[in-house]
Design a protein around this motif. Sequence first.
Motif, PDB file in Angstrom:
ATOM      1  N   GLN A  19       0.825  -1.198   0.000  1.00 20.94           N
ATOM      2  CA  GLN A  19       0.000   0.000   0.000  1.00 20.94           C
ATOM      3  C   GLN A  19       0.855   1.241   0.000  1.00 20.94           C
ATOM      4  O   GLN A  19       1.949   1.260   0.556  1.00 20.94           O
ATOM      5  N   LEU A  20       0.302   2.261  -0.605  1.00 21.23           N
ATOM      6  CA  LEU A  20       0.981   3.543  -0.679  1.00 21.23           C
ATOM      7  C   LEU A  20       1.357   4.053   0.713  1.00 21.23           C
ATOM      8  O   LEU A  20       2.484   4.472   0.959  1.00 21.23           O
ATOM      9  N   SER A  21       0.390   3.959   1.641  1.00 21.47           N
ATOM     10  CA  SER A  21       0.634   4.509   2.970  1.00 21.47           C
ATOM     11  C   SER A  21       1.786   3.766   3.654  1.00 21.47           C
ATOM     12  O   SER A  21       2.592   4.366   4.357  1.00 21.47           O
ATOM     13  N   GLN A  22       1.876   2.463   3.352  1.00 25.30           N
ATOM     14  CA  GLN A  22       2.941   1.665   3.953  1.00 25.30           C
ATOM     15  C   GLN A  22       4.306   2.114   3.427  1.00 25.30           C
ATOM     16  O   GLN A  22       5.284   2.226   4.167  1.00 25.30           O
ATOM     17  N   LEU A  23       4.320   2.404   2.120  1.00 24.50           N
ATOM     18  CA  LEU A  23       5.540   2.887   1.488  1.00 24.50           C
ATOM     19  C   LEU A  23       6.010   4.173   2.163  1.00 24.50           C
ATOM     20  O   LEU A  23       7.172   4.328   2.529  1.00 24.50           O
ATOM     21  N   MET A  24       5.069   5.099   2.340  1.00 29.94           N
ATOM     22  CA  MET A  24       5.392   6.391   2.933  1.00 29.94           C
ATOM     23  C   MET A  24       5.836   6.204   4.381  1.00 29.94           C
ATOM     24  O   MET A  24       6.764   6.862   4.845  1.00 29.94           O
ATOM     25  N   GLN A  25       5.160   5.299   5.077  1.00 27.98           N
ATOM     26  CA  GLN A  25       5.521   5.071   6.482  1.00 27.98           C
ATOM     27  C   GLN A  25       6.931   4.505   6.600  1.00 27.98           C
ATOM     28  O   GLN A  25       7.682   4.834   7.513  1.00 27.98           O
ATOM     29  N   ARG A  26       7.289   3.649   5.633  1.00 25.50           N
ATOM     30  CA  ARG A  26       8.646   3.086   5.680  1.00 25.50           C
ATOM     31  C   ARG A  26       9.690   4.174   5.532  1.00 25.50           C
ATOM     32  O   ARG A  26      10.733   4.144   6.183  1.00 25.50           O
ATOM     33  N   VAL A  27       9.406   5.134   4.644  1.00 23.21           N
ATOM     34  CA  VAL A  27      10.350   6.231   4.477  1.00 23.21           C
ATOM     35  C   VAL A  27      10.469   6.998   5.797  1.00 23.21           C
ATOM     36  O   VAL A  27      11.564   7.365   6.216  1.00 23.21           O
ATOM     37  N   LEU A  28       9.334   7.180   6.465  1.00 14.88           N
ATOM     38  CA  LEU A  28       9.362   7.895   7.744  1.00 14.88           C
ATOM     39  C   LEU A  28      10.167   7.116   8.787  1.00 14.88           C
ATOM     40  O   LEU A  28      10.983   7.686   9.513  1.00 14.88           O
ATOM     41  N   TRP A  29       9.968   5.803   8.820  1.00 16.88           N
ATOM     42  CA  TRP A  29      10.753   4.989   9.761  1.00 16.88           C
ATOM     43  C   TRP A  29      12.236   5.122   9.477  1.00 16.88           C
ATOM     44  O   TRP A  29      13.062   5.157  10.388  1.00 16.88           O
ATOM     45  N   ALA A  30      12.572   5.182   8.199  1.00 21.82           N
ATOM     46  CA  ALA A  30      13.989   5.245   7.830  1.00 21.82           C
ATOM     47  C   ALA A  30      14.635   6.546   8.279  1.00 21.82           C
ATOM     48  O   ALA A  30      15.852   6.643   8.367  1.00 21.82           O
ATOM     49  N   LEU A  31      13.797   7.561   8.541  1.00 25.13           N
ATOM     50  CA  LEU A  31      14.344   8.841   9.002  1.00 25.13           C
ATOM     51  C   LEU A  31      14.610   8.831  10.507  1.00 25.13           C
ATOM     52  O   LEU A  31      15.290   9.702  11.042  1.00 25.13           O
ATOM     53  N   ASP A  86      -2.635   8.674   3.418  1.00 24.02           N
ATOM     54  CA  ASP A  86      -1.544   8.082   2.622  1.00 24.02           C
ATOM     55  C   ASP A  86      -0.163   8.528   3.102  1.00 24.02           C
ATOM     56  O   ASP A  86       0.848   8.078   2.580  1.00 24.02           O
ATOM     57  N   PHE A  87      -0.107   9.389   4.107  1.00 25.05           N
ATOM     58  CA  PHE A  87       1.145   9.819   4.737  1.00 25.05           C
ATOM     59  C   PHE A  87       2.054  10.638   3.826  1.00 25.05           C
ATOM     60  O   PHE A  87       3.169  10.931   4.193  1.00 25.05           O
ATOM     61  N   SER A  88       1.572  10.994   2.636  1.00 23.81           N
ATOM     62  CA  SER A  88       2.461  11.745   1.747  1.00 23.81           C
ATOM     63  C   SER A  88       2.664  13.166   2.274  1.00 23.81           C
ATOM     64  O   SER A  88       3.779  13.690   2.219  1.00 23.81           O
ATOM     65  N   ALA A  89       1.607  13.774   2.808  1.00 24.65           N
ATOM     66  CA  ALA A  89       1.755  15.127   3.345  1.00 24.65           C
ATOM     67  C   ALA A  89       2.638  15.111   4.589  1.00 24.65           C
ATOM     68  O   ALA A  89       3.463  16.010   4.789  1.00 24.65           O
ATOM     69  N   VAL A  90       2.485  14.069   5.383  1.00 26.35           N
ATOM     70  CA  VAL A  90       3.308  13.954   6.590  1.00 26.35           C
ATOM     71  C   VAL A  90       4.784  13.862   6.197  1.00 26.35           C
ATOM     72  O   VAL A  90       5.650  14.527   6.785  1.00 26.35           O
ATOM     73  N   LEU A  91       5.053  13.061   5.179  1.00 23.11           N
ATOM     74  CA  LEU A  91       6.446  12.895   4.752  1.00 23.11           C
ATOM     75  C   LEU A  91       7.018  14.214   4.241  1.00 23.11           C
ATOM     76  O   LEU A  91       8.142  14.589   4.600  1.00 23.11           O
ATOM     77  N   THR A  92       6.260  14.918   3.446  1.00 19.11           N
ATOM     78  CA  THR A  92       6.715  16.228   2.958  1.00 19.11           C
ATOM     79  C   THR A  92       7.040  17.140   4.142  1.00 19.11           C
ATOM     80  O   THR A  92       8.073  17.813   4.164  1.00 19.11           O
TER      81      THR A  92
END
Lengths: 524, 346
Positions: free
Chosen positions: B16-28, B75-81
């Motif tokens: 899922q898209l949201s999972q992808l975005m969350q993984r990027v957040l975890w990586a930070l 989808d966590f995209s705004a959070v990631l931005t």
Amino acid sequence: MIRQLFQYKGGVKLPEHKQQSTRLPIQKAALPQRLTLPLQQHIGTPSTPIVEVGDSVLKGQMIAKAASLISAPVHAPTSGRVIEIGEYAIPHPSGLKAPCIVIETDGNDAWCDHRKPVGDCHDYSPDQIRDYIRNAGVVGLGGAGFPSFLKLTLGNDRVVETLILNGAECEPYITCDDILMRERPLEIIKGLMIMKHALVAKNCVIGIEDNKPEAAAALRGAIKELAVEVEVIEVPTRYPTGGEKQLIKILTGKEIPPKALPIEKRVVVHNVGTAAAVYRAICLGEPLISRITTVTGALKKPANYEIPFGISAAELLAQAGVEESSVERIIHGGPMMGFSLNSVEIPLIKTSNCLLVTDKKTVPLLDKQQAHACIRCGSCADVCPINLLPQQLYWHSRAKDFDKVQDYNLFDCIECGCCDYVCPSQIPLVQYFRFAKTSIWQAEQEKKQAELAKERHQFRQLRIEREKAEKKARHKAKAAKVAANNSENSDKKQAIEDAMARVKAKKQQAAEASPEKPESGGNT
Amino acid sequence: MQLNTPSSPHIHSGDQLSQLMQRVLWALLPAITLYVVFFGWGIIVNILIAVLAALTFEAIALRLRKRPLGSNLGDFSAVLTAVLLALALPPLAPWWLLVVAVFFAIVFAKHLYGGLGFNPFNPAMIGYVVVLISFPREVTTWLPPEAISGESISFVGALSATLTGTLANGINPDAISMATPLDHLKTQLTQNHVISEIIHDNTIFGQLAGSGWEWINLAFLVGGCWLIYKKVIHWHIPVAMLASLALIAGVFWLIDSERYASPLFHLLSGGAMLGAFFIATDPVTASTTNRGRILFGIGIGILVYIIRSWGGYPEGVAFAVLLMNMLAPTLDYYTQPRVFGRGRNS
């Protein structure tokens, strides 16, 4: 011999779900009361019926003949009576109806008597073998159903280096090839040898995914028993390795260009089931009247059934113990490329390799949620076995930019569904590609029709002009005739006038000769 | 019997898209943790304000565009931005700086172009560049590591500084702020100092690059490698970008190590690692073919070095990424992979 295997780019590892349907041996489906046999169970022209309503038919009797080169005859799967030739729903994503021959079975299952088993295929020429296979109605049993004899025909100056039997069976759930390889390896190898003879092939290779060790062992046993030279090669389990061109790439390293045939690169691929069908056609004289079909998914006893063609999906599911109330959908074929049936009242045909029954609980096919936006992550491009860029295809398909979409080689897409499977935004990519393809086809069709109409119009104009010209010519001819007639008349007139003149002249001469007799003498 | 008849394929991986975005957040997370360790709680306040602002603007934009809120906000995209922007801006920056940056990122760079997936430019970098150009002083005022300033920044202190302009104990952050190592090096070099002299005995320089920064950058590297391992991002862009940056820096460093900083310094300073693994790899705005990604990465690496060494700004990651964003569609078109069974040019 250790063979170097090659790799095609992309593909996905899928949950297999194959064990459940291989626990039981091949089950023989009970003969139903009615068999509905579509005239088209193959790729090509539908066959032409050669029986009439009311005719009695025997098992193995040809009931419809091949209508053209790319066509395959249909045979009666059992004995009985033809009760109807009419339109019935066929297994097709559209759910459309097509002409079928309906047979009421008599339960005797009596064979027709003109079976001609061939002892040793080597006593016959490849041409004769091909004819037998053609008349037996053998088509590719792997999925597409292309008439097999065509793929056993060598073109001019063509040589077959490698004859590959495809036992990869890469779609999840389906095990009809697996079980066939396990239970009837001798039939497959014997069939392969016949194919080898027909193609004068140099090498034979069987490619099996490495999740089917029993099948590979069984085939190796058969090869040993028959003392023939065939290599069984286990290839990594990865979807879509069972795709013809993908398997060729893995086994030989050759890439078959789009629209090209494998034989152009000296390779021919047949399905293992087709090999067994060829064996039966040649060695037992049995035409193709049955096949193995996997019935799996949400039912108590998933298994493989040997089905007579024409049996309805409903009948088979009932025999397999499927409770209709819990069924959510039924997929004809595998979960990646199969299509869902909109009714179970359809006959199973030569290409019916699997019925996958799903419900919400035991086979939860992860239904896609609402699609998100494409973020161009490129997961689709990573798994595309054709090395396309699905994200670009999607972008342009969505925008209906059909020129651009062809720039990105839309028509090379094999619709394997890998891109769809991995898309994190859960976009139905394949559906977009199908849409783009059909739109382009439709546009081309319309263009063709427009051209045809234009041609017709031009022809009409021409015809009108020609008719006008002809009319004119006719008029001219008539006028000329009239003129000719007139001139004939004037000749006569001239003759009369001449005669008159002569008479006059004579009279004058006479008058001059006797002046005393004046002209007025006439008045006297 | 009524059957459900969707078209194939009938199964999905479950990604899922949201999972992808969350993984990027975890990586930070590792880098953020080290950030707190070295620089105090300022970054956390930054992140909170940015995320709050991003979700608000995202919700308003979605509402105005009549798009469903739930699935898009989730989808966590705004959070990631927002988190990327928070990391790009200095801790203890005034709250409105973050809000303005986030506003331009979410509303202008993303939604005015059609929302997620349709933006040609990296939203976080647009937001960053807008405030960098508009408020240069606020954006270039960075705190030194706590160990250097001797001032430990608590959460309350950071919150107070962000909202009111002074730390909880009344100290103005300006009093303890300093230029970043990259900035300092650049200014000193323009005054004809040589590198050994600049770095010597200056505590803002650590063993490898900037003190504190070097470790945070290494943490970004670790997170980025995890993303590659998890197949969230492809290796091509970060490797190409870092390799080209290192290569070009190495050449100049070998020519004159007193006037040009070492490749290691370049790799571990400023936004090199954050940019390489988390910003340049934004799939929407990057090239999507493998060869395109490599060219895209190389372009960024070279531009970063050029801007850092000869440009008007000490750091060039944002400009480099935006410039290469412009080139991405063209790169994609001309770097299509060879299709199965076809020659390179057919």
